[in-house]
Design a protein around this motif. Structure first.
Motif, short mmCIF file in Angstrom:
data_model
loop_
_atom_site.label_atom_id
_atom_site.label_comp_id
_atom_site.label_asym_id
_atom_site.label_seq_id
_atom_site.Cartn_x
_atom_site.Cartn_y
_atom_site.Cartn_z
N GLU A 171 7.39 13.28 10.84
CA GLU A 171 6.76 12.07 10.29
C GLU A 171 7.73 11.34 9.37
OE1 GLU A 171 2.01 12.83 10.30
OE2 GLU A 171 3.10 13.78 8.65
N LEU A 172 7.56 10.04 9.28
CA LEU A 172 8.41 9.21 8.45
C LEU A 172 8.12 9.46 6.96
CD1 LEU A 172 8.06 5.91 10.48
CD2 LEU A 172 10.20 7.19 10.19
N ALA A 173 9.15 9.72 6.18
CA ALA A 173 8.98 9.95 4.74
C ALA A 173 10.34 9.83 4.07
CB ALA A 173 8.38 11.33 4.48
N GLU A 174 10.44 8.98 3.06
CA GLU A 174 11.69 8.88 2.33
C GLU A 174 11.51 8.17 0.99
OE1 GLU A 174 14.57 5.41 3.54
OE2 GLU A 174 13.65 6.16 5.40
N PHE A 175 12.43 8.45 0.08
CA PHE A 175 12.53 7.72 -1.17
C PHE A 175 13.42 6.50 -0.96
CE2 PHE A 175 10.97 11.61 -3.06
CZ PHE A 175 10.24 11.16 -4.16
N TYR A 176 13.29 5.56 -1.88
CA TYR A 176 14.10 4.34 -1.86
C TYR A 176 15.58 4.64 -1.70
CZ TYR A 176 16.31 0.10 -3.75
OH TYR A 176 17.10 -1.01 -3.95
N LYS A 177 16.24 3.85 -0.90
CA LYS A 177 17.67 3.95 -0.60
C LYS A 177 18.00 5.17 0.25
CE LYS A 177 20.05 0.92 -3.78
NZ LYS A 177 21.15 0.74 -4.75
N THR A 224 13.27 19.55 -3.36
CA THR A 224 13.93 20.86 -3.43
C THR A 224 15.19 20.83 -4.29
OG1 THR A 224 15.08 20.38 -1.33
CG2 THR A 224 13.01 21.64 -1.22
N GLY A 225 15.46 19.69 -4.93
CA GLY A 225 16.59 19.59 -5.85
C GLY A 225 17.93 19.41 -5.19
N GLN A 226 17.97 19.10 -3.90
CA GLN A 226 19.24 18.92 -3.21
C GLN A 226 19.77 17.49 -3.31
OE1 GLN A 226 19.34 20.93 0.77
NE2 GLN A 226 17.19 21.40 0.32
N ALA A 227 18.91 16.57 -3.76
CA ALA A 227 19.33 15.17 -3.91
C ALA A 227 18.51 14.54 -5.03
CB ALA A 227 19.13 14.40 -2.60
N ASN A 228 19.03 13.43 -5.56
CA ASN A 228 18.33 12.68 -6.61
C ASN A 228 17.76 11.40 -6.03
OD1 ASN A 228 19.02 14.52 -8.72
ND2 ASN A 228 21.06 13.59 -8.83
N ALA A 229 16.51 11.10 -6.37
CA ALA A 229 15.92 9.82 -5.98
C ALA A 229 16.59 8.71 -6.78
CB ALA A 229 14.42 9.84 -6.21
N THR A 230 16.48 7.49 -6.29
CA THR A 230 17.10 6.33 -6.95
C THR A 230 16.14 5.72 -7.97
OG1 THR A 230 18.39 5.84 -4.96
CG2 THR A 230 18.17 4.08 -6.59
N ASN A 231 16.60 5.58 -9.20
CA ASN A 231 15.79 5.02 -10.27
C ASN A 231 15.67 3.51 -10.09
OD1 ASN A 231 14.51 4.38 -12.66
ND2 ASN A 231 16.14 5.13 -14.00
N VAL A 232 14.44 2.99 -10.05
CA VAL A 232 14.23 1.55 -9.85
C VAL A 232 13.63 0.90 -11.10
CG1 VAL A 232 13.97 1.81 -7.37
CG2 VAL A 232 11.92 1.87 -8.81
N ALA A 233 13.72 1.56 -12.24
CA ALA A 233 13.22 0.96 -13.48
C ALA A 233 13.92 -0.37 -13.73
CB ALA A 233 13.44 1.91 -14.66
N GLY A 234 13.14 -1.39 -14.06
CA GLY A 234 13.69 -2.71 -14.30
C GLY A 234 13.68 -3.61 -13.08
N GLU A 235 13.49 -3.04 -11.91
CA GLU A 235 13.43 -3.85 -10.70
C GLU A 235 12.04 -4.47 -10.56
OE1 GLU A 235 15.90 -4.43 -8.72
OE2 GLU A 235 17.37 -2.89 -9.22
N THR A 236 11.98 -5.62 -9.94
CA THR A 236 10.70 -6.27 -9.65
C THR A 236 10.37 -6.26 -8.17
OG1 THR A 236 11.76 -8.44 -9.53
CG2 THR A 236 10.87 -7.77 -11.67
N ALA A 237 11.38 -6.00 -7.32
CA ALA A 237 11.15 -5.94 -5.88
C ALA A 237 12.23 -5.08 -5.23
CB ALA A 237 11.17 -7.34 -5.27
N ILE A 238 11.82 -4.22 -4.30
CA ILE A 238 12.77 -3.39 -3.56
C ILE A 238 12.34 -3.38 -2.09
CG2 ILE A 238 13.33 -1.90 -5.52
CD1 ILE A 238 11.48 0.23 -4.33
N THR A 239 13.27 -2.99 -1.22
CA THR A 239 12.98 -2.86 0.21
C THR A 239 13.35 -1.46 0.68
OG1 THR A 239 13.35 -5.22 0.63
CG2 THR A 239 13.52 -3.73 2.52
N ILE A 240 12.44 -0.83 1.39
CA ILE A 240 12.69 0.47 1.98
C ILE A 240 12.69 0.31 3.50
CG2 ILE A 240 11.81 2.82 2.30
CD1 ILE A 240 10.65 2.69 -0.50
N ASN A 241 13.83 0.58 4.11
CA ASN A 241 13.91 0.60 5.57
C ASN A 241 13.56 2.01 6.03
OD1 ASN A 241 14.76 -2.14 5.91
ND2 ASN A 241 16.78 -1.55 5.18
N LEU A 242 12.30 2.20 6.36
CA LEU A 242 11.75 3.53 6.58
C LEU A 242 12.16 4.05 7.95
CD1 LEU A 242 10.00 5.76 5.40
CD2 LEU A 242 7.98 4.59 6.26
N ASP A 243 13.22 4.89 7.95
CA ASP A 243 13.72 5.44 9.21
C ASP A 243 14.02 6.93 9.16
OD1 ASP A 243 15.87 5.35 7.52
OD2 ASP A 243 17.15 4.12 8.83
#
Length: 312
Positions: free
Chosen positions: A272-278, A287-306
């Motif tokens: 199933e499709l599942a991902e964090f931004y970027k 599981t601690g193998q990667a860091n999600a991207t902090n979007v604090a201060g943003e007003t709009a983002i785009t997630i290309n869900l693939d």
């Protein structure tokens, strides 16, 4: 699959109790964040209002000049602090002085003047804000009038995005109270750009966190906010935008993930499709193998869900 459901499902499958809790948190967001400054005003002011003082005075005239006009009977609060609002301890401090006034019809149409009579003449910084408590809860909330002198957003001053105007040495000022408190929002656009494409009728879940996912316990913790949307064929071909509103303006960390529940079990599973931004894997983050991207201060983002979830 059993391990994954046990690990992830408590995070993404929100039952009725959790949803009510999220709504409760959202309603209380502003009063909780600003309690130290605006709630319990009388107990946090040390000045004796009945004691005539030789200290400086400051007359504050408040006019209601905007599209939102208060009603008679609502309480006007004019607060004074001796340090920038961004430096006020939100948990423990209150204003250095406050004036309270129940508005009349004449005040609303003609303005009202309240006077601070005990200003410390030794203070080099004096900041003033005005607020109308429309709902009677004693603290500012979305949709209520609130601003600092000279049209400075009180929220921007509290978060350090703007500086309130120093009125030290002035004898009189006027606040044309027309700013309405609006909490930050984040628009999240999701496009489906990969080889795995969802079907119309699938449920998309968008989740938001205010702290690092390394600190997240899926057994006991819940997302800070969640948006649900049933996908249409137009969403799948043209993308879909959902918006988080009333975001915590003091949050230094904000993380957003999106998943599509293709099999209808309420939690992400293999394939199933599942991902964090970027393009960050949900499984890798949790599981601690990667860091999600902090979007604090943003007003709009785009997630290309693939990204398709793959369990080892």
């Amino acid at each position: 699959m059993t391990f994954f459901v046990c690990f992830i499902k408590p995070m993404f499958h929100l039952n009725t109790v959790i949803m009510k809790d999220l709504l409760f948190k959202k309603i209380l967001l502003v009063p909780v964040l600003m309690t130290g400054v605006f709630a319990l005003f009388l107990s946090s002011c040390d000045k004796d209002k009945d004691d005539d003082s030789d200290g400086k005075s400051l007359a504050v005239t408040v006019n209601f000049s905007g599209t939102k006009v208060p009603s008679a009977g609502e309480q006007l609060m004019v607060v004074l602090v001796y340090s920038p609002l961004s430096e006020v301890d939100m948990e423990n401090d209150g204003p250095d002085d406050i004036l309270l006034h129940t508005l009349t019809a004449n005040d609303i149409t003609s303005g009202v003047t309240l006077t601070f009579t005990n200003i410390d003449p030794a203070k080099a910084e004096v900041y003033v804000a005005a607020f109308v408590d429309s709902d009677g809860d004693g603290s500012p909330g979305p949709g209520e009038l609130l601003e600092c002198y000279q049209d400075v957003s009180a929220l921007d001053a509290l978060t350090g995005k703007a500086n309130a105007t120093n009125v030290a040495g002035k004898k009189a000022i006027t606040i044309n109270l027309d700013q309405i408190l609006t909490m930050p929002s984040l628009a999240v656009t999701v496009n489906f750009t990969g080889t795995t494409i969802p079907e119309a009728g699938n449920e998309m879940q968008m989740v938001l966190f205010y702290s690092s996912l390394s600190e997240f316990n899926p057994e006991t913790d819940d997302p800070d906010d969640v948006l649900f949307h049933t996908l249409t064929s137009g969403d799948i071909t043209g993308g879909i935008t959902l918006t988080f509103t009333d975001i915590n303006p003091f949050a230094e960390e904000i993380y957003v993930a999106v998943l599509v529940d293709s099999d209808g079990d309420g939690s992400p599973g293999n394939g199933e499709l599942a991902e964090f931004y970027k393009d960050v894997s949900v499984f890798d983050v949790l599981t601690g193998q990667a860091n999600a991207t902090n979007v604090a201060g943003e007003t709009a983002i785009t997630i290309n869900l693939d990204l398709v979830l793959e369990m080892p």
